[in-house]
Design an enzyme around this catalytic site. Structure first.
Site, PDB file in Angstrom:
ATOM      1  N   ASN A  62      -0.917  -8.988  -9.842  1.00 49.30           N
ATOM      2  CA  ASN A  62      -1.860  -7.916  -9.553  1.00 49.30           C
ATOM      3  C   ASN A  62      -1.448  -6.655 -10.308  1.00 49.30           C
ATOM      4  O   ASN A  62      -0.266  -6.437 -10.538  1.00 49.30           O
ATOM      5  CB  ASN A  62      -1.891  -7.654  -8.042  1.00 49.30           C
ATOM      6  CG  ASN A  62      -2.830  -6.541  -7.656  1.00 49.30           C
ATOM      7  OD1 ASN A  62      -2.440  -5.594  -6.984  1.00 49.30           O
ATOM      8  ND2 ASN A  62      -4.079  -6.626  -8.063  1.00 49.30           N
ATOM      9  N   GLY A  63      -2.429  -5.816 -10.668  1.00 45.35           N
ATOM     10  CA  GLY A  63      -2.129  -4.550 -11.309  1.00 45.35           C
ATOM     11  C   GLY A  63      -2.463  -4.511 -12.785  1.00 45.35           C
ATOM     12  O   GLY A  63      -2.107  -3.549 -13.477  1.00 45.35           O
ATOM     13  N   GLY A  64      -3.170  -5.514 -13.296  1.00 44.98           N
ATOM     14  CA  GLY A  64      -3.428  -5.573 -14.733  1.00 44.98           C
ATOM     15  C   GLY A  64      -4.746  -4.992 -15.187  1.00 44.98           C
ATOM     16  O   GLY A  64      -5.076  -5.061 -16.380  1.00 44.98           O
ATOM     17  N   ALA A  98      -8.893  -5.938  -8.791  1.00 47.60           N
ATOM     18  CA  ALA A  98      -9.613  -4.971  -7.958  1.00 47.60           C
ATOM     19  C   ALA A  98     -10.414  -4.012  -8.831  1.00 47.60           C
ATOM     20  O   ALA A  98     -11.634  -4.096  -8.916  1.00 47.60           O
ATOM     21  CB  ALA A  98      -8.641  -4.206  -7.068  1.00 47.60           C
ATOM     22  N   ARG A  99      -9.740  -3.091  -9.519  1.00 47.54           N
ATOM     23  CA  ARG A  99     -10.450  -2.037 -10.236  1.00 47.54           C
ATOM     24  C   ARG A  99     -11.325  -2.569 -11.374  1.00 47.54           C
ATOM     25  O   ARG A  99     -12.445  -2.104 -11.570  1.00 47.54           O
ATOM     26  CB  ARG A  99      -9.459  -0.998 -10.754  1.00 47.54           C
ATOM     27  CG  ARG A  99      -8.890  -0.118  -9.645  1.00 47.54           C
ATOM     28  CD  ARG A  99      -7.806   0.818 -10.156  1.00 47.54           C
ATOM     29  NE  ARG A  99      -6.701   0.070 -10.733  1.00 47.54           N
ATOM     30  CZ  ARG A  99      -6.194   0.292 -11.955  1.00 47.54           C
ATOM     31  NH1 ARG A  99      -6.680   1.259 -12.697  1.00 47.54           N
ATOM     32  NH2 ARG A  99      -5.189  -0.425 -12.410  1.00 47.54           N
ATOM     33  N   HIS A 131       2.081  -6.689  -6.886  1.00 49.94           N
ATOM     34  CA  HIS A 131       1.546  -5.600  -7.703  1.00 49.94           C
ATOM     35  C   HIS A 131       2.693  -5.112  -8.570  1.00 49.94           C
ATOM     36  O   HIS A 131       3.701  -4.627  -8.062  1.00 49.94           O
ATOM     37  CB  HIS A 131       1.019  -4.463  -6.814  1.00 49.94           C
ATOM     38  CG  HIS A 131       0.370  -3.364  -7.584  1.00 49.94           C
ATOM     39  ND1 HIS A 131      -0.936  -2.999  -7.393  1.00 49.94           N
ATOM     40  CD2 HIS A 131       0.847  -2.551  -8.559  1.00 49.94           C
ATOM     41  CE1 HIS A 131      -1.252  -2.007  -8.220  1.00 49.94           C
ATOM     42  NE2 HIS A 131      -0.172  -1.712  -8.931  1.00 49.94           N
ATOM     43  N   CYS A 158       0.839  -1.206   0.000  1.00 45.19           N
ATOM     44  CA  CYS A 158       0.000   0.000   0.000  1.00 45.19           C
ATOM     45  C   CYS A 158       0.874   1.256   0.000  1.00 45.19           C
ATOM     46  O   CYS A 158       1.663   1.470   0.929  1.00 45.19           O
ATOM     47  CB  CYS A 158      -0.924   0.009   1.212  1.00 45.19           C
ATOM     48  SG  CYS A 158      -1.984   1.475   1.296  1.00 45.19           S
ATOM     49  N   LYS A 198       1.601  -9.346   0.275  1.00 42.89           N
ATOM     50  CA  LYS A 198       1.512  -8.660  -1.008  1.00 42.89           C
ATOM     51  C   LYS A 198       2.554  -7.550  -1.032  1.00 42.89           C
ATOM     52  O   LYS A 198       2.677  -6.805  -0.056  1.00 42.89           O
ATOM     53  CB  LYS A 198       0.120  -8.076  -1.211  1.00 42.89           C
ATOM     54  CG  LYS A 198      -0.036  -7.321  -2.529  1.00 42.89           C
ATOM     55  CD  LYS A 198      -1.404  -6.660  -2.618  1.00 42.89           C
ATOM     56  CE  LYS A 198      -1.492  -5.822  -3.889  1.00 42.89           C
ATOM     57  NZ  LYS A 198      -2.768  -5.074  -3.977  1.00 42.89           N
TER      58      LYS A 198
END
Length: 416
Positions: free
Chosen positions: A140-142, A168-169, A109, A42, A81
């Site tokens: 993560n982050g794609g 997530a998004r 990420h 984070c 993470k």
């Protein structure tokens, strides 16, 4: 699964800057979760200022200490993470060190601490990590660069050579991204979401936030502006032409609420019996000596006056789950008009009403000398003064008497 991830995010922000504190918090939730995840990625200031989140990436010793402590102290799987470091070599060295702590998996990420969603995700670095360690790696982050529909999830997974993908998004933008058959129309997804929000009484601010995430570039449309101005669930439904659904659903809820209130009123009516003596009193244990209660005083008075043991009848309201008790002494009923959080408190309050009506001391500290305490002290002193008490055949009788008195004091019925 979403609730578990959210809770673990809270946990990491609360206690991951210190190994022992992290362990203490993890033990509190250990039996209620499938695993414990430490968020070391984070980048938000509120997290990094407290040496948590991405701030941990610059302190490998602390990372190792936290994860090792959790792995050894918790029986559930431990995961973490991270974000990537400035160089591939440094990142790979860090994850190899993390792997040695014994964690079950690691999520990566694919951006650096200072990078944001508009920056491209570094699939090559995630792939290098996946190839360098043997534990599962979660990519993560794609969302921005890769994932628009279900098939894109597999594309991102192959590009990073990972065991799985964390989203997530893209899931916030359209939850049907997980649908193998393809995306559903956004209007349908939003209407379905609103129905859930209404049925489960979700707070309108949370509902509004999620819908804004789905609308994105459509926030400047007439509907988007109505949503942005909404100050209640009803106004959100109006913005999406779902007023009828809102009114029908809330009408059903109101009917159920009324039914519960009628049931509660019926129980209240039982307490309005004119033959029941009522007072508005509560039991506060701070006003009484340790181990001395109004129920004990009432029981003692009944014995002295040759009355039957007090009988308590307690009910619970389904609407708020509060309790009210009626005590019967010498064929007269007494109750407090104030409902209590527990059955025990309700019974003590009823005993107080009875004692005050009878003009009998209830054992409060402000009443001065407490004869029940003095009585127990005298009995204990008599046993101590009897040097042969332990060998005297009468000793069991002495102990039995004390046990019976204490048991009766908490309203345990006598055995036939």
């Amino acid at each position: 699964m979403l609730r578990y991830q959210f809770f673990m995010q809270l946990f990491s922000e609360e206690g991951s800057a210190d190994a022992e504190r992290a362990l203490a918090v993890a033990k509190l939730v250990e039996n209620d979760v499938a695993g414990i995840d430490i968020n070391m990625g984070c980048p938000k200031e509120y997290s990094t200022k407290a040496s948590m989140g991405a701030a941990l990436l610059s302190d490998p010793d602390k990372i190792e200490s936290i994860l090792t402590t959790l792995v050894k102290g918790i029986c559930k799987p431990i995961t973490c993470k991270i974000r990537i470091l400035p160089s591939v070599e440094d990142t790979v060295n860090l994850v190899k060190r993390i792997e040695k702590t014994g964690i079950a998996a690691i999520a990566v990420h694919g951006r650096k601490k200072e990078e944001r969603p508009q920056h491209p995700v570094h699939c090559d670095v995630i792939k290098a990590i996946s190839e360098a360690i043997s534990i599962p790696v979660i990519a993560n982050g794609g969302s921005h660069d890769f994932i628009k529909e279900y098939m894109d999830i597999e594309t991102f997974q192959k590009a990073t050579a990972t065991s799985s993908v964390m989203i997530a998004r893209a899931a916030m933008w359209n939850p049907s991204v997980f649908r193998k058959e393809g995306l559903l129309p956004l209007k349908q997804v939003m209407q379905d979401y609103i129905k859930y929000a209404v049925r489960y009484d979700n707070h309108y601010t949370n509902t509004k936030y999620c819908l804004c995430q789905m609308l994105r570039e459509q926030l400047e449309t007439a509907q988007g502006k109505k949503l942005h101005a909404a100050q209640s669930t009803q106004e959100i439904c109006e913005a999406f032409e779902m007023t009828d659904y809102y009114e029908e659903t809330t009408a059903i809820f109101e009917a159920k609420k009324t039914s519960l209130e009628i049931g509660t009123q019926d129980e209240d009516d039982q307490m309005q019996d004119p033959d029941v003596i009522k007072m508005a009193v509560k039991f506060d244990k701070r006003e009484y000596p340790p181990q001395i209660t109004p129920k004990m005083y009432l029981l003692e008075w009944c014995r002295k006056e040759k009355h039957p043991q007090p009988v308590y009848e307690t009910v619970q309201r389904p609407l708020d789950r509060l309790f009210c008790s009626v005590v019967t002494v010498a064929e007269q009923k007494y109750t407090s008009t104030l409902w209590e959080k527990s059955k025990k408190l309700a019974e003590q309050a009823a005993a107080i009403v009875c004692l005050r009506t009878l003009g009998v001391p209830e054992g409060k500290l402000c009443e001065g000398e407490n004869h029940l305490i003095n009585k127990r002290k005298r009995e204990d002193q008599e046993c101590l003064n009897n040097r042969d008490c332990r060998e005297d055949p009468a000793e069991p009788s002495c102990k039995k008497a004390n046990v019976i008195e204490e048991s009766s004091a908490v309203n345990v019925p006598k055995m036939p």
